[in-house]
Design a protein around this motif. Structure first.
Motif, PDB file in Angstrom:
ATOM      1  N   TRP A 260       0.832  -1.210   0.000  1.00  4.12           N
ATOM      2  CA  TRP A 260       0.000   0.000   0.000  1.00  4.12           C
ATOM      3  C   TRP A 260       0.862   1.255   0.000  1.00  4.12           C
ATOM      4  CZ3 TRP A 260      -4.427  -0.687  -1.838  1.00  4.12           C
ATOM      5  CH2 TRP A 260      -5.256  -1.750  -1.490  1.00  4.12           C
ATOM      6  N   GLN A 261       1.964   1.189   0.724  1.00  5.30           N
ATOM      7  CA  GLN A 261       2.903   2.315   0.739  1.00  5.30           C
ATOM      8  C   GLN A 261       3.409   2.602  -0.678  1.00  5.30           C
ATOM      9  OE1 GLN A 261       4.095   4.188   3.320  1.00  5.30           O
ATOM     10  NE2 GLN A 261       5.800   5.200   2.296  1.00  5.30           N
ATOM     11  N   ALA A 262       3.742   1.539  -1.409  1.00  5.71           N
ATOM     12  CA  ALA A 262       4.249   1.707  -2.774  1.00  5.71           C
ATOM     13  C   ALA A 262       3.187   2.287  -3.707  1.00  5.71           C
ATOM     14  CB  ALA A 262       4.734   0.358  -3.308  1.00  5.71           C
ATOM     15  N   LEU A 263       1.910   2.080  -3.368  1.00  4.00           N
ATOM     16  CA  LEU A 263       0.819   2.630  -4.172  1.00  4.00           C
ATOM     17  C   LEU A 263       0.446   4.052  -3.745  1.00  4.00           C
ATOM     18  CD1 LEU A 263      -1.452  -0.543  -4.406  1.00  4.00           C
ATOM     19  CD2 LEU A 263      -0.250   0.577  -6.301  1.00  4.00           C
ATOM     20  N   GLY A 264       1.197   4.599  -2.788  1.00  5.15           N
ATOM     21  CA  GLY A 264       1.006   5.996  -2.413  1.00  5.15           C
ATOM     22  C   GLY A 264       0.131   6.252  -1.214  1.00  5.15           C
ATOM     23  N   VAL A 265      -0.331   5.197  -0.536  1.00  6.23           N
ATOM     24  CA  VAL A 265      -1.169   5.377   0.650  1.00  6.23           C
ATOM     25  C   VAL A 265      -0.297   5.855   1.808  1.00  6.23           C
ATOM     26  CG1 VAL A 265      -2.742   4.253   2.267  1.00  6.23           C
ATOM     27  CG2 VAL A 265      -2.725   3.570  -0.148  1.00  6.23           C
ATOM     28  N   ARG A 266      -0.768   6.874   2.523  1.00  9.02           N
ATOM     29  CA  ARG A 266       0.008   7.459   3.617  1.00  9.02           C
ATOM     30  C   ARG A 266      -0.882   7.682   4.840  1.00  9.02           C
ATOM     31  NH1 ARG A 266       3.133   6.087   0.439  1.00  9.02           N
ATOM     32  NH2 ARG A 266       4.940   7.187  -0.449  1.00  9.02           N
ATOM     33  N   ARG A 267      -0.239   7.823   5.985  1.00 12.20           N
ATOM     34  CA  ARG A 267      -0.963   8.235   7.189  1.00 12.20           C
ATOM     35  C   ARG A 267      -1.557   9.620   6.969  1.00 12.20           C
ATOM     36  NH1 ARG A 267       1.938   5.865  12.496  1.00 12.20           N
ATOM     37  NH2 ARG A 267       3.605   4.633  11.548  1.00 12.20           N
ATOM     38  N   MET A 268      -2.463  10.004   7.877  1.00 10.31           N
ATOM     39  CA  MET A 268      -3.143  11.273   7.722  1.00 10.31           C
ATOM     40  C   MET A 268      -2.200  12.471   7.799  1.00 10.31           C
ATOM     41  SD  MET A 268      -6.207  10.946   6.843  1.00 10.31           S
ATOM     42  CE  MET A 268      -6.795  12.622   7.105  1.00 10.31           C
ATOM     43  N   ASP A 269      -1.080  12.315   8.501  1.00  4.96           N
ATOM     44  CA  ASP A 269      -0.111  13.421   8.566  1.00  4.96           C
ATOM     45  C   ASP A 269       0.885  13.390   7.408  1.00  4.96           C
ATOM     46  OD1 ASP A 269       1.548  11.297   9.204  1.00  4.96           O
ATOM     47  OD2 ASP A 269       2.044  12.004  11.213  1.00  4.96           O
ATOM     48  N   GLY A 270       0.674  12.472   6.468  1.00  4.55           N
ATOM     49  CA  GLY A 270       1.534  12.374   5.303  1.00  4.55           C
ATOM     50  C   GLY A 270       2.743  11.483   5.477  1.00  4.55           C
ATOM     51  N   SER A 271       2.930  10.955   6.666  1.00  2.00           N
ATOM     52  CA  SER A 271       4.101  10.109   6.914  1.00  2.00           C
ATOM     53  C   SER A 271       3.862   8.687   6.417  1.00  2.00           C
ATOM     54  CB  SER A 271       4.441  10.088   8.405  1.00  2.00           C
ATOM     55  OG  SER A 271       3.377   9.538   9.148  1.00  2.00           O
ATOM     56  N   ALA A 272       4.948   7.893   6.432  1.00  4.87           N
ATOM     57  CA  ALA A 272       4.898   6.527   5.916  1.00  4.87           C
ATOM     58  C   ALA A 272       4.046   5.633   6.803  1.00  4.87           C
ATOM     59  CB  ALA A 272       6.308   5.964   5.813  1.00  4.87           C
ATOM     60  N   LEU A 273       3.525   4.570   6.218  1.00  4.61           N
ATOM     61  CA  LEU A 273       2.779   3.577   6.972  1.00  4.61           C
ATOM     62  C   LEU A 273       3.725   2.796   7.882  1.00  4.61           C
ATOM     63  CD1 LEU A 273       0.494   2.137   4.134  1.00  4.61           C
ATOM     64  CD2 LEU A 273      -0.084   3.879   5.839  1.00  4.61           C
ATOM     65  N   PRO A 274       3.191   2.141   8.920  1.00 11.21           N
ATOM     66  CA  PRO A 274       4.052   1.349   9.805  1.00 11.21           C
ATOM     67  C   PRO A 274       4.856   0.304   9.037  1.00 11.21           C
ATOM     68  CG  PRO A 274       1.871   1.582  10.749  1.00 11.21           C
ATOM     69  CD  PRO A 274       1.786   2.128   9.350  1.00 11.21           C
ATOM     70  N   GLN A 275       6.037   0.031   9.511  1.00  8.94           N
ATOM     71  CA  GLN A 275       6.921  -0.941   8.858  1.00  8.94           C
ATOM     72  C   GLN A 275       6.705  -2.322   9.476  1.00  8.94           C
ATOM     73  OE1 GLN A 275       9.060   0.014   6.197  1.00  8.94           O
ATOM     74  NE2 GLN A 275       7.659   1.762   6.418  1.00  8.94           N
ATOM     75  N   ARG A 276       5.639  -2.979   9.062  1.00 10.16           N
ATOM     76  CA  ARG A 276       5.347  -4.326   9.541  1.00 10.16           C
ATOM     77  C   ARG A 276       4.982  -5.202   8.356  1.00 10.16           C
ATOM     78  NH1 ARG A 276       1.854  -5.072  14.946  1.00 10.16           N
ATOM     79  NH2 ARG A 276       2.153  -7.215  14.164  1.00 10.16           N
ATOM     80  N   ASP A 277       5.825  -6.184   8.101  1.00  8.58           N
ATOM     81  CA  ASP A 277       5.603  -7.071   6.968  1.00  8.58           C
ATOM     82  C   ASP A 277       4.547  -8.130   7.241  1.00  8.58           C
ATOM     83  OD1 ASP A 277       7.584  -5.730   5.565  1.00  8.58           O
ATOM     84  OD2 ASP A 277       9.172  -7.084   6.265  1.00  8.58           O
ATOM     85  N   ASP A 278       4.146  -8.279   8.526  1.00  6.88           N
ATOM     86  CA  ASP A 278       3.226  -9.350   8.887  1.00  6.88           C
ATOM     87  C   ASP A 278       1.760  -8.927   8.833  1.00  6.88           C
ATOM     88  OD1 ASP A 278       3.769  -7.607  11.058  1.00  6.88           O
ATOM     89  OD2 ASP A 278       3.016  -9.086  12.482  1.00  6.88           O
ATOM     90  N   ILE A 279       1.499  -7.678   8.464  1.00  9.68           N
ATOM     91  CA  ILE A 279       0.126  -7.182   8.460  1.00  9.68           C
ATOM     92  C   ILE A 279      -0.415  -7.093   7.038  1.00  9.68           C
ATOM     93  CG2 ILE A 279      -1.375  -5.223   8.984  1.00  9.68           C
ATOM     94  CD1 ILE A 279       0.376  -4.548  11.323  1.00  9.68           C
ATOM     95  N   GLN A 280      -1.544  -7.740   6.814  1.00 10.69           N
ATOM     96  CA  GLN A 280      -2.293  -7.592   5.574  1.00 10.69           C
ATOM     97  C   GLN A 280      -3.429  -6.611   5.839  1.00 10.69           C
ATOM     98  OE1 GLN A 280      -2.384  -9.657   2.391  1.00 10.69           O
ATOM     99  NE2 GLN A 280      -0.235 -10.020   2.871  1.00 10.69           N
ATOM    100  N   ALA A 281      -3.722  -5.753   4.896  1.00  9.92           N
ATOM    101  CA  ALA A 281      -4.749  -4.738   5.105  1.00  9.92           C
ATOM    102  C   ALA A 281      -5.505  -4.471   3.813  1.00  9.92           C
ATOM    103  CB  ALA A 281      -4.120  -3.452   5.626  1.00  9.92           C
ATOM    104  N   SER A 282      -6.660  -3.830   3.972  1.00  8.86           N
ATOM    105  CA  SER A 282      -7.484  -3.417   2.837  1.00  8.86           C
ATOM    106  C   SER A 282      -7.715  -1.922   2.919  1.00  8.86           C
ATOM    107  CB  SER A 282      -8.849  -4.124   2.875  1.00  8.86           C
ATOM    108  OG  SER A 282      -8.714  -5.522   2.875  1.00  8.86           O
TER     109      SER A 282
END
Length: 328
Positions: A260-282
């Protein structure tokens, strides 16, 4: 913004004017009750159970009205959430959490559910047990079966309710719920009660009306069986990039946070998403891309099993966050 039909029934719908007449009325209700009792006897329920359960059986015209005329709300999450979680409710949630902290932490540890989510569900469903519905559950379910639109479903719920009575979990006089038969402080339908209710206090009764241990453990047991994970939260509000492919916004589409990070999704403050490889999300867009957008984790899916409404899940998640990070 789009217009949205209500996906969460307001508790206010329990209290309706009783004067509108529908095709299903009281004329044949007494005969229907007799037929139901005869069928229940064939299923093995005792005469004593049936006399107790149907002693005060009544036709609820309000249930029929509510079922036929469920309200439509033209709301977005930005207008819905302040109504579902006003400041007084967020404050009360923190107070209730602290009041029952020891019991909640004990239950949470046993079932693998963070206590703040148990309190949030409790708050959204019944305002911490203060609005559980004043309908006699057996009468409400019998009325809905008699109304006929979903007879098979409501008859099945009625059989489950009779089992609850026959097993001695609650006195009929205390077996109160919503117009559709959702019961107690967790608002379980009888089938959910039979599947997930817990006798946590060990008194031989699964009492989701009066026992706080049973209420909390039953909610936690439901979430555990729905796939709850206690090492992640429910989701987070995020920003989407310009030109985001909205066809990817579905609970059926699962990607890692890095994807999702690679597709441009960001936190509300514009920062990167958490760095956890074990989480799947929608990615979930309950309104449209100009409204609130969520990155939904496994616990979002679990809450959707409780109530298949993005608005409901957002309200529970938002209240749980307010418990976790109370405003001073």
């Amino acid at each position: 913004m789009k217009k949205f039909a209500a996906m969460v029934l307001s508790l206010g719908a329990l209290y309706l004017a009783p004067n509108t007449t529908y095709a299903a009325d009281e004329a044949g209700f007494a005969d229907y009750v007799k037929a139901i009792k005869a069928e229940a006897l064939e299923k093995g329920y005792t005469e004593a159970t049936l006399e107790q359960a149907f002693a005060e059986a009544k036709f609820y015209q309000r249930s029929v009205k509510a079922d036929k005329n469920q309200p439509e709300f033209k709301l977005t999450l930005d207008t819905y959430l302040p109504r579902a979680v006003p400041e007084w409710k967020a404050k009360q949630a923190v107070e209730k959490y602290n009041e029952h902290k020891d019991l909640l932490e004990e239950v949470g540890a046993k079932y693998g559910v963070q206590p703040r989510f148990i309190v949030a569900l409790w708050g959204i469903e019944t305002n911490f047990g203060s609005y559980t519905g004043g309908f006699d559950v057996v009468s409400a379910l019998t009325t809905m079966a008699y109304e006929g639109r979903r007879e098979e479903f409501f008859k099945d719920q009625l059989w489950q309710a009779l089992t609850i009575i026959q097993e001695g979990h609650i006195d009929v006089a205390q077996m109160k719920g919503s117009w559709a038969g959702a019961m107690g402080q967790t608002q379980f339908m009888p089938s959910s009660f039979m599947a997930y209710a817990v006798d946590y206090d060990g008194d031989g009764r699964k009492d989701i009306w009066n026992s706080m241990g049973d209420v909390f453990a039953s909610a936690a047991n439901y979430l555990k069986n729905a796939g709850w994970k206690d090492d992640v939260t429910w989701g987070r509000q995020v920003q989407l990039p310009e030109g985001f492919d909205e066809s990817l916004a579905s609970l059926k589409t699962k990607k890692t946070l890095a994807e999702w990070q690679a597709l441009g999704v960001r936190r509300m403050d514009g920062s990167a998403l958490p760095q956890r490889d074990d989480i799947q999300a929608s990615v979930v867009i309950p309104d449209d891309k100009n409204g609130r957008v969520y990155l939904a984790y496994a616990n979002y899916d679990a809450l959707m099993r409780w109530n298949r409404s993005h608005y409901f899940v957002a309200a529970v998640g938002y209240l749980s966050d307010r418990i976790r990070f109370p405003r001073q």
